[in-house]
Design a protein around this motif. Structure first.
Motif, PDB file in Angstrom:
ATOM      1  N   GLY A  38       0.810  -1.213   0.000  1.00 26.48           N
ATOM      2  CA  GLY A  38       0.000   0.000   0.000  1.00 26.48           C
ATOM      3  C   GLY A  38       0.841   1.260   0.000  1.00 26.48           C
ATOM      4  O   GLY A  38       0.536   2.227  -0.712  1.00 26.48           O
ATOM      5  N   THR A  39       1.917   1.243   0.775  1.00 28.08           N
ATOM      6  CA  THR A  39       2.825   2.397   0.793  1.00 28.08           C
ATOM      7  C   THR A  39       3.479   2.596  -0.560  1.00 28.08           C
ATOM      8  O   THR A  39       3.651   3.736  -1.025  1.00 28.08           O
ATOM      9  N   SER A  40       3.838   1.494  -1.219  1.00 27.45           N
ATOM     10  CA  SER A  40       4.453   1.593  -2.545  1.00 27.45           C
ATOM     11  C   SER A  40       3.481   2.200  -3.550  1.00 27.45           C
ATOM     12  O   SER A  40       3.881   3.020  -4.394  1.00 27.45           O
ATOM     13  N   LEU A  87       5.038  10.173  -6.838  1.00 28.03           N
ATOM     14  CA  LEU A  87       6.030  10.462  -7.870  1.00 28.03           C
ATOM     15  C   LEU A  87       5.365  10.876  -9.180  1.00 28.03           C
ATOM     16  O   LEU A  87       5.976  11.578  -9.989  1.00 28.03           O
ATOM     17  N   ALA A  88       4.124  10.424  -9.405  1.00 27.80           N
ATOM     18  CA  ALA A  88       3.416  10.763 -10.635  1.00 27.80           C
ATOM     19  C   ALA A  88       2.680  12.095 -10.544  1.00 27.80           C
ATOM     20  O   ALA A  88       2.231  12.614 -11.566  1.00 27.80           O
ATOM     21  N   ILE A 113      11.683   5.554  -9.647  1.00 28.93           N
ATOM     22  CA  ILE A 113      10.593   4.609  -9.382  1.00 28.93           C
ATOM     23  C   ILE A 113      11.135   3.197  -9.232  1.00 28.93           C
ATOM     24  O   ILE A 113      10.696   2.432  -8.363  1.00 28.93           O
ATOM     25  N   LEU A 114      12.099   2.831 -10.084  1.00 30.14           N
ATOM     26  CA  LEU A 114      12.716   1.508  -9.977  1.00 30.14           C
ATOM     27  C   LEU A 114      13.389   1.337  -8.623  1.00 30.14           C
ATOM     28  O   LEU A 114      13.357   0.243  -8.032  1.00 30.14           O
ATOM     29  N   THR A 115      13.984   2.395  -8.107  1.00 32.58           N
ATOM     30  CA  THR A 115      14.603   2.341  -6.779  1.00 32.58           C
ATOM     31  C   THR A 115      13.568   2.033  -5.702  1.00 32.58           C
ATOM     32  O   THR A 115      13.835   1.272  -4.768  1.00 32.58           O
ATOM     33  N   VAL A 116      12.373   2.615  -5.837  1.00 35.98           N
ATOM     34  CA  VAL A 116      11.305   2.335  -4.881  1.00 35.98           C
ATOM     35  C   VAL A 116      10.938   0.854  -4.913  1.00 35.98           C
ATOM     36  O   VAL A 116      10.764   0.212  -3.871  1.00 35.98           O
ATOM     37  N   PHE A 117      10.836   0.285  -6.117  1.00 37.67           N
ATOM     38  CA  PHE A 117      10.522  -1.136  -6.240  1.00 37.67           C
ATOM     39  C   PHE A 117      11.602  -1.993  -5.586  1.00 37.67           C
ATOM     40  O   PHE A 117      11.306  -2.964  -4.881  1.00 37.67           O
ATOM     41  N   VAL A 118      12.871  -1.643  -5.831  1.00 39.29           N
ATOM     42  CA  VAL A 118      13.979  -2.419  -5.270  1.00 39.29           C
ATOM     43  C   VAL A 118      13.959  -2.341  -3.747  1.00 39.29           C
ATOM     44  O   VAL A 118      14.147  -3.346  -3.052  1.00 39.29           O
ATOM     45  N   LEU A 119      13.728  -1.146  -3.214  1.00 41.00           N
ATOM     46  CA  LEU A 119      13.679  -0.988  -1.764  1.00 41.00           C
ATOM     47  C   LEU A 119      12.532  -1.795  -1.163  1.00 41.00           C
ATOM     48  O   LEU A 119      12.652  -2.346  -0.062  1.00 41.00           O
ATOM     49  N   GLU A 120      11.412  -1.874  -1.883  1.00 48.25           N
ATOM     50  CA  GLU A 120      10.293  -2.691  -1.399  1.00 48.25           C
ATOM     51  C   GLU A 120      10.702  -4.149  -1.297  1.00 48.25           C
ATOM     52  O   GLU A 120      10.434  -4.829  -0.301  1.00 48.25           O
ATOM     53  N   LYS A 121      11.360  -4.667  -2.340  1.00 44.91           N
ATOM     54  CA  LYS A 121      11.784  -6.071  -2.327  1.00 44.91           C
ATOM     55  C   LYS A 121      12.819  -6.314  -1.234  1.00 44.91           C
ATOM     56  O   LYS A 121      12.776  -7.331  -0.535  1.00 44.91           O
ATOM     57  N   VAL A 122      13.768  -5.378  -1.071  1.00 45.61           N
ATOM     58  CA  VAL A 122      14.808  -5.539  -0.051  1.00 45.61           C
ATOM     59  C   VAL A 122      14.211  -5.508   1.342  1.00 45.61           C
ATOM     60  O   VAL A 122      14.617  -6.258   2.240  1.00 45.61           O
ATOM     61  N   SER A 123      13.215  -4.626   1.545  1.00 45.30           N
ATOM     62  CA  SER A 123      12.595  -4.526   2.870  1.00 45.30           C
ATOM     63  C   SER A 123      11.882  -5.814   3.247  1.00 45.30           C
ATOM     64  O   SER A 123      11.821  -6.184   4.418  1.00 45.30           O
TER      65      SER A 123
END
Length: 569
Positions: free
Chosen positions: A214-216, A223-224, A265-275
């Protein structure tokens, strides 16, 4: 009874996944590639396009774009996670006055576009607004003799976006809490955990994937966003992209800025997966009982009511009251034939896009079901890329290839028939609808896939044995069963298109405006009261699908009983 060896059990996913790619699969891949092309075009620009303006942007404003965008994303991420998770836990697990109303009402701020919230609160809190006028009258002070927080700031943008985006976290967190087994919570209580201890040690870890998701989603929308940050004068990547194209006339620089935003935006996705890491959260039991309702009393009851009422009041009730008051007292001077034309433009674009998105979504989802191979799966993923991409990026990625195609066709017509065709696609309604589809096709596709997944493959096998082919099976079996999902998909896309601003600003034909563009233009000219009529119309259109969505979430609780379990706290 022995099973006929000639009948294939399509309920077995291993057997179904071995199907070879057929003509439907290749058509689906081609369709998905068309909608992914604008995004790929933007990415390729970072390596192939040179711009005279780019070096100037790097040396002057690129750093501020990056800093402001980062601060905006972090601020909104923290606020929406706190507000959404807290309110979801309270209305799901606690009993206090009004909790049944808050269950569905807390989702209503999602109907208010962030830019409408910005226009409303600016008019309410500006120097000439009623709040500061009341302060001056009460304390007999003049302007600049007292301190008042500046609404048009990055802090104001964070607050506006958080108030309208926290429902993303609220909806997913509440769905996660509803799906949790009461057994785990009861065990934690027997081990000495308080209700809040059970929340932090049991419920919160189980709901963590939903909260992060949900946060993502909220961060993607942040960002949009263009309307809010542009109106508040906050320099972010979206305002920079629009400025490079409209003011500097440099499409190449806009494409390169778009690439940087995609990397963000890709960084946000990566941080989500890492978290998330490798952690997985599962329920260890299939026993689902009615969730315990902790009956709050005294100060705890007051705190719970305040915690739920405050975001609802600030995010929906107060803006709605202000908009209604401005519409009645002043409103749009152009209300009449011109306003109805703007409404017709908005409704027509939204309806055509929603209908087309549902048809394409059904085709892609049904292809993936009938021929579930790696190509069809990748086709659905490729088609879903656009939802994570801001409207400005989609518009820039669409504009350049269409202009190139138009110019090439015009040159060929001149050379062959000595006829100039001009720009046939660029600046057309068809191009605008295509940009909408790139942006919102994922919304329709995911909803259709969800509805289609609830239909057992044995039902279509029965239809096939009765002599009906894939298309007749789809029309006579699947569509009637998942008609609710199709209506929901169309409705959500309809509302998203009604609210979409940046893609419409860039791609719309000349002398063709929508309600969103009209409201933005009036607000940009500081005619905030006149923008209220169009803004209120957009908000009203967005309420219906949210109410339907709330009812669907309420019914998602496994083992839900009509009785209630109330515990005093």
């Amino acid at each position: 009874m022995p099973q006929n060896p000639n009948v294939v059990n399509n309920d077995n996913p291993e057997i179904r996944s071995k199907r070879k790619a057929g003509s439907w699969t290749w058509i689906a891949l081609a369709v998905a590639s068309v909608f992914a092309f604008p995004i790929l075009n933007v990415v390729s620009a970072a390596f192939t396009t040179k711009s005279d303006v780019w070096d100037h942007l790097v040396s002057t404003v690129l750093g501020s774009y990056l800093l402001n965008t980062s601060v905006l994303a972090i601020g909104v991420g923290i606020l929406v996670a706190i507000i959404g998770t807290t309110t979801a836990w309270l209305v799901t697990m606690c009993r206090f006055p009004g909790h049944r109303v808050f269950e569905w009402a807390l989702i209503l701020p999602l109907a208010v576009p962030a830019y409408v919230m910005a226009y409303t609160y600016t008019d309410f809190f500006q120097v000439s607004g009623p709040v500061q006028a009341l302060i001056r009258d009460m304390f007999s002070v003049e302007y600049r003799e007292y301190w008042f927080p500046e609404v048009r700031s990055i802090g104001g943008a964070i607050l506006m976006l958080s108030l309208v985006l926290y429902p993303y976290v609220y909806m997913l967190a509440r769905a996660a809490f509803l799906e949790q087994s009461v057994c785990a919570l009861e065990v934690s209580r027997t081990l000495g955990c308080s209700p809040w201890g059970s929340f932090f040690r049991i419920a919160l870890p189980l709901a963590r994937p939903a909260i992060i998701a949900g946060t993502s989603l909220a961060l993607m929308e942040t960002l949009a966003d263009f309307g809010t940050v542009s109106f508040f004068g906050v320099q972010t990547f979206t305002t920079g992209i629009m400025n490079a194209w409209t003011n500097m006339g440099d499409l190449a620089a806009a494409r390169q800025l778009s690439t940087y935003l995609l990397l963000f935006i890709l960084t946000v996705f990566v941080l989500e997966k890492v978290s998330r890491g490798k952690s997985k959260y599962h329920h260890a039991t299939n026993r689902y009982q009615e969730l315990p309702g902790y009956q709050l009393k005294g100060i705890k009851k007051i705190v719970a009511v305040t915690a739920c009422a405050l975001p609802l009041f600030l995010g929906f009730v107060l803006p709605a009251v202000i908009l209604i008051d401005m519409t009645i007292s002043l409103g749009d001077e152009q209300f009449g034939p011109k306003f109805f034309k703007l409404a017709f433009n908005s409704f027509t674009l939204a309806a055509v896009t929603a209908f087309t998105a549902v048809i394409i979504g059904v085709f892609l989802a049904y292809t993936n079901r009938m021929q579930p191979n790696i190509i069809s799966k990748w086709a659905t993923r490729i088609a879903s890329m656009g939802y994570a991409v801001p409207g400005t990026v989609v518009a820039i990625g669409t504009l350049f290839p269409l202009a190139t195609l138009d110019n090439a066709f015009d040159a060929w017509m001149r050379a062959t028939f000595d006829i100039s065709t001009g720009l046939l696609l660029t600046g057309s309604i068809a191009a605008l609808i295509f940009a909408y589809l790139v942006r919102f096709l994922a919304v329709s596709l995911n909803t259709v896939e969800s509805g289609l997944g609830k239909i057992r493959p044995s039902m279509e096998d029965a239809s096939r044995t009765l002599g009906r082919g894939p298309l007749k099976t789809l029309w006579h079996v699947h569509i009637p069963i998942m008609s609710g999902s199709l209506m929901t998909a169309g409705l959500v896309v309809f509302v998203d298109v009604m609210k979409e601003l940046p893609a419409t600003l860039v791609m719309r034909p000349f002398n063709f405006d929508t309600l969103a563009v009209h409201a933005y233009n009036l607000a940009s000219d500081e005619r905030l009261s006149q923008s209220s009529t169009a803004s209120l119309t957009i908000v009203l259109v967005g309420i219906l699908p949210l109410i339907l969505l709330t009812k669907a979430i309420s019914k998602s609780r496994a083992g839900s009983l009509s009785g209630k379990t109330n515990l005093k706290l």
